[in-house]
Design a protein around this motif. Structure first.
Motif, PDB file in Angstrom:
ATOM      1  N   ARG A   1      42.362  16.546  35.320  1.00  0.00           N
ATOM      2  CA  ARG A   1      41.664  17.750  34.879  1.00  0.00           C
ATOM      3  C   ARG A   1      40.736  18.255  35.983  1.00  0.00           C
ATOM      4  O   ARG A   1      40.064  17.477  36.649  1.00  0.00           O
ATOM      5  CB  ARG A   1      40.860  17.473  33.608  1.00  0.00           C
ATOM      6  CG  ARG A   1      41.708  17.376  32.351  1.00  0.00           C
ATOM      7  CD  ARG A   1      40.817  17.547  31.122  1.00  0.00           C
ATOM      8  NE  ARG A   1      41.584  17.472  29.897  1.00  0.00           N
ATOM      9  CZ  ARG A   1      41.700  16.387  29.158  1.00  0.00           C
ATOM     10  NH1 ARG A   1      41.106  15.270  29.540  1.00  0.00           N
ATOM     11  NH2 ARG A   1      42.397  16.390  28.045  1.00  0.00           N
ATOM     12  N   ILE A   2      40.689  19.580  36.136  1.00  0.00           N
ATOM     13  CA  ILE A   2      39.816  20.241  37.106  1.00  0.00           C
ATOM     14  C   ILE A   2      38.852  21.145  36.342  1.00  0.00           C
ATOM     15  O   ILE A   2      39.278  21.954  35.516  1.00  0.00           O
ATOM     16  CB  ILE A   2      40.625  21.095  38.111  1.00  0.00           C
ATOM     17  CG1 ILE A   2      41.779  20.295  38.728  1.00  0.00           C
ATOM     18  CG2 ILE A   2      39.706  21.660  39.189  1.00  0.00           C
ATOM     19  CD1 ILE A   2      41.359  19.132  39.565  1.00  0.00           C
ATOM     20  N   ASN A   3      37.546  20.998  36.601  1.00  0.00           N
ATOM     21  CA  ASN A   3      36.559  21.885  35.995  1.00  0.00           C
ATOM     22  C   ASN A   3      36.942  23.337  36.274  1.00  0.00           C
ATOM     23  O   ASN A   3      37.291  23.697  37.402  1.00  0.00           O
ATOM     24  CB  ASN A   3      35.178  21.575  36.568  1.00  0.00           C
ATOM     25  CG  ASN A   3      34.100  22.520  36.068  1.00  0.00           C
ATOM     26  OD1 ASN A   3      33.972  23.645  36.558  1.00  0.00           O
ATOM     27  ND2 ASN A   3      33.332  22.068  35.102  1.00  0.00           N
ATOM     28  N   GLU A   4      36.865  24.196  35.247  1.00  0.00           N
ATOM     29  CA  GLU A   4      37.404  25.545  35.418  1.00  0.00           C
ATOM     30  C   GLU A   4      36.627  26.388  36.431  1.00  0.00           C
ATOM     31  O   GLU A   4      37.213  27.231  37.124  1.00  0.00           O
ATOM     32  CB  GLU A   4      37.502  26.278  34.079  1.00  0.00           C
ATOM     33  CG  GLU A   4      36.219  26.460  33.316  1.00  0.00           C
ATOM     34  CD  GLU A   4      36.460  27.147  31.971  1.00  0.00           C
ATOM     35  OE1 GLU A   4      37.072  28.236  31.960  1.00  0.00           O
ATOM     36  OE2 GLU A   4      36.048  26.586  30.932  1.00  0.00           O
ATOM     37  N   PHE A   5      35.335  26.149  36.586  1.00  0.00           N
ATOM     38  CA  PHE A   5      34.595  26.888  37.603  1.00  0.00           C
ATOM     39  C   PHE A   5      34.904  26.351  38.999  1.00  0.00           C
ATOM     40  O   PHE A   5      34.987  27.106  39.968  1.00  0.00           O
ATOM     41  CB  PHE A   5      33.094  26.837  37.315  1.00  0.00           C
ATOM     42  CG  PHE A   5      32.716  27.536  36.037  1.00  0.00           C
ATOM     43  CD1 PHE A   5      33.279  28.766  35.716  1.00  0.00           C
ATOM     44  CD2 PHE A   5      31.819  26.975  35.148  1.00  0.00           C
ATOM     45  CE1 PHE A   5      32.941  29.428  34.543  1.00  0.00           C
ATOM     46  CE2 PHE A   5      31.481  27.622  33.967  1.00  0.00           C
ATOM     47  CZ  PHE A   5      32.045  28.848  33.665  1.00  0.00           C
TER      48      PHE A   5
END
Length: 342
Positions: free
Chosen positions: A109-113
């Motif tokens: 998972r990658i933080n959306e910001f």
């Protein structure tokens, strides 16, 4: 799952997703010249001459079945066997399908910001031509010779986030609003019964807000508006004529809602541009998707608020609009992939 060598020679084995409230954006890469048997957004394809691969883009309404079908058509899944090493997933819906797709590859998972930050970093690193543009009845691409930083990013999805980028590594969320694409879609569905975003966008081309909105020249009745123009056609009151007209065309209602949404977002964006003294403001997000009516509404609104403040600022747009997050996921994935190959 077993790997299929005939496909692994052409496909880079990472799948990058940005899953929002309503749409899934898919970004992946192939070796140059690899023939795809699926529909992609060909006008967005990026060719990386240095690393000899091509980046491709697909979007679809959130659906696990459609996602799996797309992965099968691309060649990532063949007869139930997976050629995927890792999924790099971002967006508010990144938790969706976790249990189902983890059978096909490891999920990261990658933080959306952070994904937005990395998306711009990727575009800046490969120096893709015709990436950023202004719009006033037609597209005019920017020929940048210097860094795009600093800038403000107005990312319009179901909701809206506004971020300030000082450089490629330093950014902060400075504002946002709930009045975004989700509101536009919800109210349009309430007024028209239509729940298809693309169909609603087509309706805005046929509609006019003049029958539904109260315009500046109708409010000032011949006197000068705040901009000094007696024939000002900008929106003064959204839906201000509904009490006068009982037989309203659905396309006019949808066009009015588009104006209402874009005017509110553009005013907030301009105020932050002024507050932080940053002239360059980019609008992105799958709400825009380079739709001409939306681009024109944002340009009219932002330029109008700038003119009211006796300034000459204009909004900027991004060719890969809506895919910045999935591009950021791809940036993370391709860096790890190249590192592991060493």
């Amino acid at each position: 799952m077993q790997n299929n060598p005939s496909f692994s020679q052409g496909l880079i084995p990472i799948v990058c997703l940005d899953i929002g409230g309503t749409l899934t954006k898919l970004t992946f890469a192939t070796k140059k010249g690899f023939i795809l048997k699926c529909e992609t957004k060909k006008d967005l394809k990026i060719i990386n001459e240095i690393d000899d691969y091509e980046i491709h883009f697909i979007s679809h309404p959130n659906s696990l079945n459609v996602l799996i079908e797309n992965l099968e058509q691309i060649g990532f899944i063949v007869d139930g066997n997976s050629n995927i090493q890792n999924f790099y997933i971002t967006g508010g819906g990144s938790f969706k399908y976790y249990d189902q797709i983890q059978n096909y590859g490891e999920i990261i998972r990658i933080n959306e910001f952070d994904a937005l930050k990395f998306g711009f970093k990727l575009l800046d690193s490969i120096k893709q031509k015709n990436t950023y543009f202004t719009f006033n009845n037609s597209i005019e691409y920017l020929q940048l010779t210097a860094s795009i930083y600093p800038f403000i990013l107005v990312n319009i999805g179901s909701g809206v986030s506004i971020l300030k980028f000082d450089n490629e590594d330093q950014f902060a969320r400075i504002s946002g609003t709930s009045l975004g694409g989700g509101m536009f879609l919800g109210l349009s569905h309430l007024f028209t019964g239509i729940n298809d975003f693309d169909e609603l966008l087509k309706m805005t081309k046929q509609g006019s807000n003049a029958a539904t909105d109260l315009l500046m020249d109708e409010v000032h009745l011949g006197f000068q508006s705040p901009t000094g123009n007696k024939n000002e056609k900008h929106v003064a009151v959204s839906m201000g004529k509904l009490d006068q007209n009982t037989n309203i065309n659905k396309s006019d209602l949808v066009k009015s809602l588009l104006y209402m949404t874009t005017y509110n977002i553009s005013q907030i964006a301009f105020l932050h541009s002024k507050l932080h003294n940053i002239e360059r403001v980019f609008f992105s997000g799958h709400f825009i998707r380079n739709h001409e009516e939306t681009l024109q509404c944002i340009n009219e609104a932002f330029s109008y608020f700038s003119k009211l403040d006796q300034q000459n600022r204009h909004p900027y747009f991004i060719k890969h609009d809506g895919f910045i997050g999935s591009l950021g996921s791809f940036w993370n994935g391709i860096q790890s992939f190249k590192q592991n190959k060493k």
